[in-house]
Structures are given as C-alpha cells and as structure tokens.
Design a protein around this motif. Structure first.
Motif, short mmCIF file in Angstrom:
data_model
loop_
_atom_site.label_atom_id
_atom_site.label_comp_id
_atom_site.label_asym_id
_atom_site.label_seq_id
_atom_site.Cartn_x
_atom_site.Cartn_y
_atom_site.Cartn_z
N GLU A 1 0.77 -1.28 -0.08
CA GLU A 1 0.02 -0.09 0.00
C GLU A 1 0.89 1.33 0.04
O GLU A 1 0.45 2.29 -0.44
CB GLU A 1 -0.93 0.03 1.25
N ARG A 2 1.89 1.30 0.58
CA ARG A 2 3.09 2.20 0.75
C ARG A 2 3.38 2.23 -0.74
O ARG A 2 3.52 3.58 -1.30
CB ARG A 2 4.10 2.05 1.81
N ALA A 3 3.91 1.56 -1.50
CA ALA A 3 4.44 1.52 -2.78
C ALA A 3 3.25 2.34 -3.68
O ALA A 3 3.64 3.12 -4.74
CB ALA A 3 4.71 0.05 -3.09
N VAL A 4 1.97 1.64 -3.60
CA VAL A 4 0.77 2.25 -4.55
C VAL A 4 0.78 3.89 -4.28
O VAL A 4 0.57 4.47 -5.12
CB VAL A 4 -0.32 1.61 -4.14
N ASN A 5 0.64 4.11 -2.90
CA ASN A 5 0.65 5.72 -2.53
C ASN A 5 2.05 6.27 -3.29
O ASN A 5 1.66 7.28 -3.59
CB ASN A 5 0.55 5.45 -1.12
N GLN A 6 3.11 5.88 -3.21
CA GLN A 6 3.99 6.93 -3.46
C GLN A 6 4.11 7.01 -5.03
O GLN A 6 4.34 7.86 -5.39
CB GLN A 6 5.54 5.97 -3.01
N VAL A 7 3.85 5.63 -5.92
CA VAL A 7 3.64 5.92 -7.20
C VAL A 7 2.53 6.87 -7.73
O VAL A 7 2.81 7.61 -8.74
CB VAL A 7 3.48 4.46 -7.77
N ASP A 8 1.37 6.73 -6.93
CA ASP A 8 0.28 7.43 -7.37
C ASP A 8 0.52 8.92 -6.83
O ASP A 8 -0.03 9.87 -7.70
CB ASP A 8 -0.88 7.03 -6.47
N LEU A 9 1.23 9.11 -6.06
CA LEU A 9 1.61 10.47 -5.75
C LEU A 9 2.56 11.14 -6.51
O LEU A 9 2.59 12.35 -6.75
CB LEU A 9 2.04 10.58 -4.16
N GLY A 10 3.51 10.11 -7.08
CA GLY A 10 4.49 10.72 -8.13
C GLY A 10 3.60 11.13 -9.49
O GLY A 10 3.98 12.19 -10.01
N HIS A 11 2.68 10.53 -9.72
CA HIS A 11 1.83 10.81 -10.98
C HIS A 11 0.94 12.17 -10.46
O HIS A 11 0.77 12.93 -11.40
CB HIS A 11 0.91 9.90 -11.45
N PHE A 12 0.37 12.08 -9.50
CA PHE A 12 -0.15 13.26 -9.01
C PHE A 12 0.58 14.58 -9.09
O PHE A 12 0.22 15.72 -9.58
CB PHE A 12 -0.73 13.20 -7.53
N TYR A 13 1.92 14.60 -8.74
CA TYR A 13 2.89 15.58 -9.05
C TYR A 13 2.84 15.95 -10.49
O TYR A 13 2.89 17.15 -10.89
CB TYR A 13 4.20 15.17 -8.30
N LEU A 14 3.33 14.94 -11.20
CA LEU A 14 3.30 15.22 -12.73
C LEU A 14 2.04 15.75 -13.30
O LEU A 14 1.96 16.73 -14.02
CB LEU A 14 3.80 13.85 -13.58
N GLU A 15 0.94 15.26 -13.03
CA GLU A 15 -0.39 15.58 -13.86
C GLU A 15 -0.63 17.15 -13.38
O GLU A 15 -1.41 17.76 -14.11
CB GLU A 15 -1.38 14.53 -13.18
N ASN A 16 -0.30 17.37 -12.14
CA ASN A 16 -1.04 18.53 -11.56
C ASN A 16 0.15 19.67 -11.54
O ASN A 16 -0.09 20.95 -10.83
CB ASN A 16 -1.58 18.65 -10.18
N ASP A 17 1.28 19.40 -12.31
CA ASP A 17 2.64 20.28 -12.07
C ASP A 17 2.65 20.94 -10.78
O ASP A 17 2.74 22.22 -10.61
CB ASP A 17 2.40 21.46 -13.01
N VAL A 18 2.83 20.00 -9.60
CA VAL A 18 2.79 20.32 -8.24
C VAL A 18 4.07 21.17 -7.86
O VAL A 18 3.74 22.18 -7.16
CB VAL A 18 2.66 19.04 -7.30
N LEU A 19 5.24 20.57 -8.47
CA LEU A 19 6.22 21.78 -8.22
C LEU A 19 6.15 23.28 -8.51
O LEU A 19 6.57 24.08 -7.67
CB LEU A 19 7.61 21.00 -8.70
N ARG A 20 5.62 23.52 -9.57
CA ARG A 20 5.45 24.72 -9.88
C ARG A 20 4.34 25.50 -8.79
O ARG A 20 4.64 26.62 -8.32
CB ARG A 20 4.53 24.88 -11.19
N LYS A 21 3.25 24.86 -8.43
CA LYS A 21 2.32 25.44 -7.60
C LYS A 21 2.97 25.41 -6.17
O LYS A 21 2.56 26.52 -5.68
CB LYS A 21 0.98 24.47 -7.56
N VAL A 22 3.77 24.56 -5.78
CA VAL A 22 4.16 24.55 -4.30
C VAL A 22 5.30 25.53 -4.26
O VAL A 22 5.54 26.35 -3.30
CB VAL A 22 4.48 23.13 -3.70
N LEU A 23 6.33 25.44 -5.15
CA LEU A 23 7.59 26.15 -5.31
C LEU A 23 7.63 27.45 -5.55
O LEU A 23 8.35 28.56 -5.34
CB LEU A 23 8.77 25.29 -5.91
N LEU A 24 6.60 27.79 -6.79
CA LEU A 24 6.50 29.26 -7.37
C LEU A 24 5.56 29.91 -6.90
O LEU A 24 5.42 31.02 -6.76
CB LEU A 24 6.66 29.02 -8.73
N GLU A 25 4.25 29.01 -6.81
CA GLU A 25 3.12 29.68 -6.23
C GLU A 25 2.43 29.78 -4.87
O GLU A 25 1.49 29.99 -4.34
CB GLU A 25 1.74 29.20 -7.35
#
Length: 627
Positions: free
Chosen positions: A587-611
C-alpha cells in the motif's frame, strides 16, 4: 442439407481455431489465474462479433484487426511484462530508431496467433467466387424473419454492451471482476480506451503526502567532499550489476569500473525505477528524484512542467550544466526536455562526427573521446551528464570490438552479445578516465556512474538459462532490476561498499550530499543513501504498480490486480515469503507511485515552489473531486 453440414463443419473448425488462438494468447501473456475462464470470456466476445455483424467480409476484417492487436500485445508484453496501452502510442514514432531491438524480441511462435486470421482472409478471397466458402456461425437453427433477426442481434449487442460498461466502469471490481478487467483482452483494452478518453488518473483511495529524507552532516567524512569540484555523471545504457567484480572464463568483464570501485563508493543494492520511457525516464528520475510516468515517456508528456532537480541545484550554485548524448537530439524529446530539467547546453548526435556508428549511433569510445574536447573548453565548475549508447539491445557489436573469448555455447546468443557489449563500454569508460587525467580534469572532478535499466529481461527464454547458470540461482526481477551505482571522489582514500537498498529516486539527494548542498529546497521522493539505514524501492513497470524491493525482500504484485495472487521472496536466500507481511509496504508503494503521478499531472512543483500552494491543499482538492 449438404450446405448445412458444410456450414456446421466450417463453423466448428473456425471455433476450434479461435479457442486455440486464445489459449496461445493468454499463455504468451503469462496468465496464471482464471486462465480457462478468460478464454471462454474472450470467445464469447469474438463469437458475438461474428453473430452481430452480418456481412461476413466485415466480420472477417474485424477479426483480422483483433488478431493483429493480439500479436502486438504479446510482443509488447514479452519486453515490458504488462499490457499494451494507448498511452504508449506516443512512442510509436521512435520504432524505426530501435527497429533492431523490436525485431529481436519478436518470437516465431507469436505468429501462431495470425494463422486462423490468415485462413479467414483466404476464405474471404475465395468467397468472391463462391459465396458459400465462408459460413456464418449459426447460433440458431430457427428460420426467423429479418425483423426478428435484427431484434435478436440488437438484444445481444445491448446485453454485451451493458455487461462491458459495468465491468470497466465499476470503481472496485472485487476479486471476481478484477482479474477479468485487468487481463481479458477485450475488457482491458476497452477500459484502457475509456480511461484515456476521460483523461483521468486512478489514484489510491488513501493518497497521502510523503517526502524523501535528506540529512546533511557537515562534519561527516562524505558531506561536501565535492564542493566546488566538477561533476561528471555517466548513465550507462543497459548496465546491470551482475557483471561488476565478476569474471567470465577468467576474463574480468568490467575491469575499469572495478578499479573505480576500489577507489570510491559502490552501492551494490541499487535498482532501476523507470517508467514507460526506459532510458529517458532513468534520466528524469535520477536528476529529479521524482517518479516517471507509466502512461508514456515523461519527457514528452510533461515538458512544460516546472522541475527543480540536480541540474538546477548546481546551476544556482554557479555550475555550468551540460548534457551529452551520441544520438539525435530529438530522440525521446531530449532537446525539448533538457532545458526544463536545467541543462544549459545539449551536445547531441548532430554535434559529433559519427564516422563509425555502433548500434543506434556514435560508439562509446568515440563519444567520450570527442566529448573531452568540449569539456576542456568549459568554464569550471561544471556539471556534465553523459548518456552512453553502445551497450544497447540487441548488443550487436562489430567483430573488432568483441574482445572477450566466449564459450561456444554463448557465441551469438543474447547473453554472449551482452557480455561483449558491456565489456566494450567498460573499455570506453576506462579510456575516458585516462583522457580526463591527461587533460588535467580528473583531479578536480567527482565521477558518478550508474546503469539506466536492465540489459537482459528475465522473461527472455533464450537468456534465462545462461543467466541463471552464471548467477548460480534462478534469474528473477530483483537481479534484473539491480544496477550499479559507483561514485568516485578525487583524492579520497576511502573505498566503501554500501549495502543499503536504494534506487534511482535516491540519486539526486545522495549526490547533493556529496556536492555539499545544505538544504534541498525542492520536492522529491528519494533518500540520501549515505545516511539512510533502510531503503525502499518502488516499481511500476515490468513488475506492476505496488511491487517493491525493501531490505532484501522483493514483492511482485500480481498482474491480475489481486493481492492474494502476488508473490514475495528473500533476495539473499531465494526462498518464498508469506505475502501477508507485505500488505502494508504494498500500500505504501501504491501511494508513492500514485503521488508521483499526481505531482506530474498537476505540475505540483510549480504550484508549491513558485505559487506557494500547499501540497495538502492540492491533495484535499483532488480527494474532494474524486468523491
């Protein structure tokens, strides 16, 4: 009466051929659970097509197209150990570039899937002269009028359609439907198409935020030993760990890499963590400590995202950042992706003299030799990232470079060719190091070397036996994923082998520690392997999502999606492990991979680090939309 017998006989023959075809298909797809049920289910779909489509030529053509898709499915599965998805159609434009690799994985037995389809095509041709040559499969001997036939066909179509809709759209199919939807030919492809039309990612129900751990230790012996020094990172094509410090028939396979290990740090429990993009994803994961995409290759899908990985971290410290590769700049969209990643300059195939290509492009020896000339003209300190090419499947090296003496049984085999190719690349790296010494760069340069992904698939039948013989145990995914990480720091007398489990996600924080970066002002998933006591490596391709390697335990999630059908084993003893103890880490592995895709799909680094948007806020919004 004769016509009736003829139709019955031909219909029976075709039905048997369909059953044989499906039995072969699911055998090639390595189905172990619900095998016969899947055959019957797919037969039902195919027979329904022949029943509903009245025009026998149209039905025959549809069946031929289905057969082609099955053929492509098994080819893709034989290499990636997963079903083909419409997501990977974006890579189709690169097939010509890797044609030799594609042909090498096509097995003659796969063409058995096309025999019945070809028989039907022949009958279609004959039917132009004799309309009785191809029978319609008769489901009823009753003489219905046309309206009743249409109503019957409409009813059958509606029932099949509703059944399929229920199967592919049910959020939680349970242990009964899950294996069917994940493995049955028609159900899987229909769901795959629907999912991609909706353009929705399926995240785990308890998607939670996690971060990697970075612990700098300014007074420690390793932290900051690379401060103000150049950094050269070499990503070696298809370099597996089993060749390191090993000999073949008394011949050292990688003498130059072995020598570096005697003078630096060697991580022998290091594993690949690529997505669908293989080499390009290995680059992405290693540079950014972020998961790659299993939809398609990350460099194509997320070129416009914001990233802040190792190139940017060093660039902001005054480093000149460059990438080197001896093939076309547009391959895997590197030319578009590298600036986003933080590389200021990309020296690609068009910038080299490719007078003697090996495999896909410039041979590694010439690649390094010509690249040193560029390095000598670069302002220091610099970060130079090299991607080698010659040790590429199917490992067809010119005879002049086949310098290992192989046993007769290993000559002209995948195993033998791999040893020759990796030995050549090792020689090229050795020559490169000597050139760095001659140019005066070596004494002021940290050198890190790792493999991008496996070289020999454990599902490759022709290589399984020689690999198992060489290893002394059955070749499996843990050994297939195991790649070396070697870090050499000039003027350090320490030589150490680190056994902590790690993966490509850990590369960026580990190198940041070497290079003296006090704080990683970014988002990432990996850990600093110099300080970590334990390791956790997730997988999403080859082994399905949810699979992982952790502290000598390997867990492979079942391809049918049912946890109870999974397997786990001890890497050291090779003995099976009760999978019940693996549920939490799965379950930990599933969560980590899904979170990684959430980062990509939502451009999370831009929103968190820049916005300045919080991750928890983004996750809360995602979960509310799912509800």
């Amino acid at each position: 009466m004769n016509l009736l017998k003829h139709n019955f006989f031909m219909g029976t023959i075709l039905s048997v051929m369909i059953l044989i075809k499906l039995a072969l298909y699911y055998h090639f797809m390595d189905v172990s659970s619900n095998y016969f049920f899947l055959i019957l289910f797919s037969s039902f779909y195919i027979l329904t097509i022949f029943f509903i489509v009245e025009n026998k030529k149209v039905a025959g053509c549809l069946y031929f197209l289905i057969s082609i898709l099955m053929f492509v499915d098994v080819i893709y599965f034989s290499n990636f150990n997963r079903n083909l998805s419409v997501n990977v159609l974006g890579t189709a434009g690169y097939i010509d570039d890797v044609a030799s690799s594609v042909w090498a994985i096509i097995k003659g037995k796969f063409f058995l899937l096309m025999i019945d389809a070809l028989v039907i095509l022949v009958l279609l041709v004959l039917s132009r002269k004799n309309s009785k040559a191809i029978p319609k499969i008769q489901f009823s001997m009753l003489n219905h009028d046309r309206n009743k036939k249409l109503k019957t066909k409409a009813t059958v179509f509606l029932m099949v359609f509703l059944l399929t809709v229920v199967m592919v759209t049910t959020p939680s199919q349970g242990d009964m439907l899950t294996p069917i939807v994940n493995q049955e030919f028609f159900s899987y492809h229909i769901k795959d198409i629907v999912t991609n039309i909706q353009d929705e990612m399926e995240y785990s129900d308890n998607l939670t935020n996690i971060q990697g751990e970075y612990i700098p230790e300014e007074k420690g012996p390793v932290f900051g030993v690379g401060v103000n020094k150049n950094l050269i990172v070499i990503q070696v094509e298809s370099l597996q760990n089993f060749v390191i410090n090993e000999a073949y028939e008394g011949q050292e396979i990688t003498p130059n890499l072995n020598q570096l290990i005697q003078e630096g740090f060697y991580f022998d429990e290091y594993y690949q963590q690529t997505g669908s993009g293989n080499t390009s994803d290995a680059e992405f994961v290693s540079q950014n400590s972020l998961h790659a995409s299993y939809k398609s290759f990350t460099y194509e899908l997320y070129t416009d995202n914001y990233f802040y990985g190792l190139p940017w971290l060093l660039r902001d410290k005054g480093y000149k950042t460059l990438a080197f590769h001896g093939y076309s700049k547009d391959f895997w969209n590197r030319e578009g992706a590298y600036p986003t990643m933080g590389f200021e300059q990309f020296i690609g195939g068009e910038d080299y003299d490719v007078s003697e290509p090996i495999g896909l492009g410039l041979g590694d020896s010439d690649f390094f030799k010509q690249s040193v000339k560029h390095l000598q003209n670069i302002e220091q300190p610099f970060y130079s990232f090299f991607v080698t090419l010659s040790n590429h499947h199917p490992y067809e090296m010119p005879e002049a470079y086949q310098t290992l003496k192989l046993k007769e049984e290993d000559q002209d085999t995948l195993f033998g060719r791999y040893l020759q190719a990796v030995h050549y690349t090792d020689q090229s790296i050795g020559a490169f190091i000597r050139l760095l010494k001659d140019s005066g760069l070596y004494e002021n340069t940290v050198i890190a070397i790792y493999g991008d992904h496996f070289g020999i698939n454990c599902k490759e039948e022709t290589a399984y036996a020689p690999m198992s013989d060489f290893l002394g145990f059955e070749y499996d995914y843990d050994e297939m994923f195991n790649i070396p990480l070697i870090i050499h720091v000039p003027k350090m007398q320490t030589a150490e082998t680190i056994h902590t489990t790690g993966g490509q996600l850990d590369f960026m924080p580990t190198m940041a520690y070497i290079m003296g970066i006090d704080y990683l002002d970014t988002l990432y998933f990996g850990n600093n392997l110099f300080k970590a006591d334990t390791g956790f490596v997730t997988s999403q391709v080859y082994m399905p999502k949810g699979s992982y390697i952790k502290d000598h335990i390997a867990f492979e999630m079942s391809k049918d999606g049912v946890f109870e059908n999974s397997r786990a084993w001890d890497i050291k003893t090779r003995e099976a492990i009760d999978i019940k103890r693996c549920r939490e880490d799965y379950e930990r592995a599933v969560n980590q991979v899904d979170l990684g895709h959430f980062y990509l799909e939502n451009d999370v680094l831009r929103k968190v680090l820049l916005e300045n948007v919080s991750i928890d806020e983004l996750l809360k919004k995602e979960l509310e939309e799912d509800d």
